[in-house]
Design a protein around this motif. Structure first.
Motif, PDB file in Angstrom:
ATOM      1  N   VAL A  86       0.894  -1.201   0.058  1.00 46.18           N
ATOM      2  CA  VAL A  86       0.004  -0.004  -0.160  1.00 46.18           C
ATOM      3  C   VAL A  86       0.972   1.227  -0.118  1.00 46.18           C
ATOM      4  O   VAL A  86       1.915   1.181   0.672  1.00 46.18           O
ATOM      5  N   SER A  87       0.549   2.295  -0.805  1.00 50.24           N
ATOM      6  CA  SER A  87       1.305   3.393  -0.831  1.00 50.24           C
ATOM      7  C   SER A  87       0.180   4.710  -0.746  1.00 50.24           C
ATOM      8  O   SER A  87      -0.681   4.736  -1.492  1.00 50.24           O
ATOM      9  N   VAL A  88       0.466   5.361   0.286  1.00 48.17           N
ATOM     10  CA  VAL A  88      -0.535   6.557   0.474  1.00 48.17           C
ATOM     11  C   VAL A  88       0.161   7.872   0.418  1.00 48.17           C
ATOM     12  O   VAL A  88       1.219   8.038   1.126  1.00 48.17           O
ATOM     13  N   VAL A 111      -4.254   6.714  -2.972  1.00 48.74           N
ATOM     14  CA  VAL A 111      -3.889   5.473  -2.374  1.00 48.74           C
ATOM     15  C   VAL A 111      -3.667   4.528  -3.622  1.00 48.74           C
ATOM     16  O   VAL A 111      -4.627   4.583  -4.561  1.00 48.74           O
ATOM     17  N   GLU A 112      -2.551   3.950  -3.429  1.00 43.29           N
ATOM     18  CA  GLU A 112      -2.146   2.963  -4.491  1.00 43.29           C
ATOM     19  C   GLU A 112      -2.023   1.517  -3.960  1.00 43.29           C
ATOM     20  O   GLU A 112      -1.263   1.400  -2.613  1.00 43.29           O
ATOM     21  N   ILE A 113      -2.448   0.387  -4.252  1.00 46.76           N
ATOM     22  CA  ILE A 113      -2.380  -0.939  -3.779  1.00 46.76           C
ATOM     23  C   ILE A 113      -2.331  -1.912  -4.739  1.00 46.76           C
ATOM     24  O   ILE A 113      -2.614  -1.837  -5.859  1.00 46.76           O
ATOM     25  N   GLY A 118       4.929  -9.708  -7.199  1.00 50.21           N
ATOM     26  CA  GLY A 118       4.663  -9.827  -8.838  1.00 50.21           C
ATOM     27  C   GLY A 118       5.458  -9.047  -9.414  1.00 50.21           C
ATOM     28  O   GLY A 118       6.075  -7.908  -9.090  1.00 50.21           O
ATOM     29  N   ARG A 119       5.923  -9.341 -10.695  1.00 52.32           N
ATOM     30  CA  ARG A 119       6.925  -8.508 -11.562  1.00 52.32           C
ATOM     31  C   ARG A 119       6.368  -7.430 -11.885  1.00 52.32           C
ATOM     32  O   ARG A 119       6.873  -6.236 -12.051  1.00 52.32           O
ATOM     33  N   ASN A 120       5.088  -7.373 -12.591  1.00 52.64           N
ATOM     34  CA  ASN A 120       4.501  -6.154 -13.213  1.00 52.64           C
ATOM     35  C   ASN A 120       3.189  -5.758 -12.148  1.00 52.64           C
ATOM     36  O   ASN A 120       2.511  -5.122 -12.894  1.00 52.64           O
ATOM     37  N   GLY A 121       3.388  -6.011 -10.938  1.00 54.19           N
ATOM     38  CA  GLY A 121       2.394  -5.589 -10.125  1.00 54.19           C
ATOM     39  C   GLY A 121       1.021  -6.239 -10.165  1.00 54.19           C
ATOM     40  O   GLY A 121       0.214  -5.674 -11.054  1.00 54.19           O
ATOM     41  N   TRP A 122       0.918  -7.239  -9.548  1.00 53.00           N
ATOM     42  CA  TRP A 122      -0.349  -8.180  -9.574  1.00 53.00           C
ATOM     43  C   TRP A 122      -1.541  -7.421  -8.923  1.00 53.00           C
ATOM     44  O   TRP A 122      -1.308  -7.054  -7.837  1.00 53.00           O
ATOM     45  N   GLY A 123      -2.544  -7.009  -9.701  1.00 56.23           N
ATOM     46  CA  GLY A 123      -3.780  -6.112  -8.995  1.00 56.23           C
ATOM     47  C   GLY A 123      -3.514  -4.695  -8.534  1.00 56.23           C
ATOM     48  O   GLY A 123      -4.018  -4.343  -8.117  1.00 56.23           O
ATOM     49  N   HIS A 124      -2.642  -3.954  -9.475  1.00 58.31           N
ATOM     50  CA  HIS A 124      -2.333  -2.682  -9.146  1.00 58.31           C
ATOM     51  C   HIS A 124      -3.663  -1.942  -9.523  1.00 58.31           C
ATOM     52  O   HIS A 124      -4.167  -1.891 -10.422  1.00 58.31           O
ATOM     53  N   VAL A 125      -3.768  -0.846  -8.409  1.00 59.24           N
ATOM     54  CA  VAL A 125      -4.840  -0.243  -8.666  1.00 59.24           C
ATOM     55  C   VAL A 125      -4.487   1.368  -7.708  1.00 59.24           C
ATOM     56  O   VAL A 125      -3.966   1.308  -6.842  1.00 59.24           O
ATOM     57  N   ALA A 126      -4.990   2.493  -8.217  1.00 61.46           N
ATOM     58  CA  ALA A 126      -4.643   3.682  -7.557  1.00 61.46           C
ATOM     59  C   ALA A 126      -6.032   4.494  -7.682  1.00 61.46           C
ATOM     60  O   ALA A 126      -6.742   4.598  -8.753  1.00 61.46           O
ATOM     61  N   GLY A 151      -6.504  -4.502 -10.156  1.00 61.43           N
ATOM     62  CA  GLY A 151      -7.309  -5.005  -8.772  1.00 61.43           C
ATOM     63  C   GLY A 151      -8.717  -4.016  -8.826  1.00 61.43           C
ATOM     64  O   GLY A 151      -8.733  -2.880  -9.700  1.00 61.43           O
ATOM     65  N   SER A 152      -9.617  -4.362  -7.976  1.00 60.08           N
ATOM     66  CA  SER A 152     -10.704  -3.425  -7.644  1.00 60.08           C
ATOM     67  C   SER A 152     -10.528  -2.687  -6.369  1.00 60.08           C
ATOM     68  O   SER A 152     -10.199  -3.294  -5.373  1.00 60.08           O
TER      69      SER A 152
END
Length: 190
Positions: A86-88, A111-113, A118-126, A151-152
């Motif tokens: 998680v990145s806030v 907020v980024e989660i 994962g290599r390419n960011g599994w389920g990245h969402v912002a 991701g959702s």
């Protein structure tokens, strides 16, 4: 208790004859810049001492609480061994799956989660999430069933992205294994 005398402590330290007599300023203590060695007369005008006042402490910043509820699909059980990244506002954290409270100052926060590892960011969402002072804002994150999907993230429980495709791939894999077992049994029986 010690008595305090005004004037020189010893007659040898007295000001020479003809030197101006200094008296303190009646309103408060004062000091000169530098005294001359021979006469003890200040080399500049007497200036009033300044009173040091501590700076007032800043008022506490109004804050609120962000609660992130993260989950994954049962068809992707390998995600349970990973952490949630998680990145806030650019400040990174790592959390286990589930509910995580974060205290933040009031305002909108980026907020980024994503699933960690994962290599390419599994389920990245912002997304930008508003946090009001004195309130708790709850957001729900759901990891996708397959890699390379987003991701959702939202204010209510989220659906799993890629779930129908994952279920179809698992069903096809199960049928392929069943077909291999039947073929192996036919070859062994023959």
């Amino acid at each position: 208790m010690t008595a305090v005398r005004h004037g020189p402590a010893h007659p040898a330290h007295a000001a020479p004859a003809g030197a101006p007599v200094l008296s303190p300023i009646p309103d408060g203590p004062s000091t000169g810049r530098h005294a001359r060695v021979g006469s003890g007369v200040p080399s500049g005008p007497l200036v009033r001492l300044r009173t040091v006042v501590p700076a007032p402490e800043p008022a506490p910043e109004p804050s609120g609480r962000l609660v992130i509820d993260s989950s994954y699909c049962r068809l992707s059980p390998h995600l349970g061994a990973r952490k949630v990244a998680v990145s806030v506002d650019g400040l990174p954290w790592r959390f286990a799956w589930g509910r995580t409270p974060i205290d933040l100052p009031a305002g909108r926060h980026l907020v980024e989660i994503e699933v960690e590892g994962g290599r390419n960011g599994w389920g990245h969402v912002a997304d930008a999430v508003p946090v009001a002072a004195g309130h708790t804002v709850e957001v729900f994150y759901r990891a996708p069933a397959l890699p390379r999907l987003a991701g959702s993230l939202g204010p209510a429980r989220q659906r799993t992205a890629g779930l129908p495709v994952c279920a179809a791939l698992l069903a096809l894999g199960g049928l392929a294994v069943l077909a291999l077992l039947v073929a192996a049994l036919v070859l062994l029986a023959a």
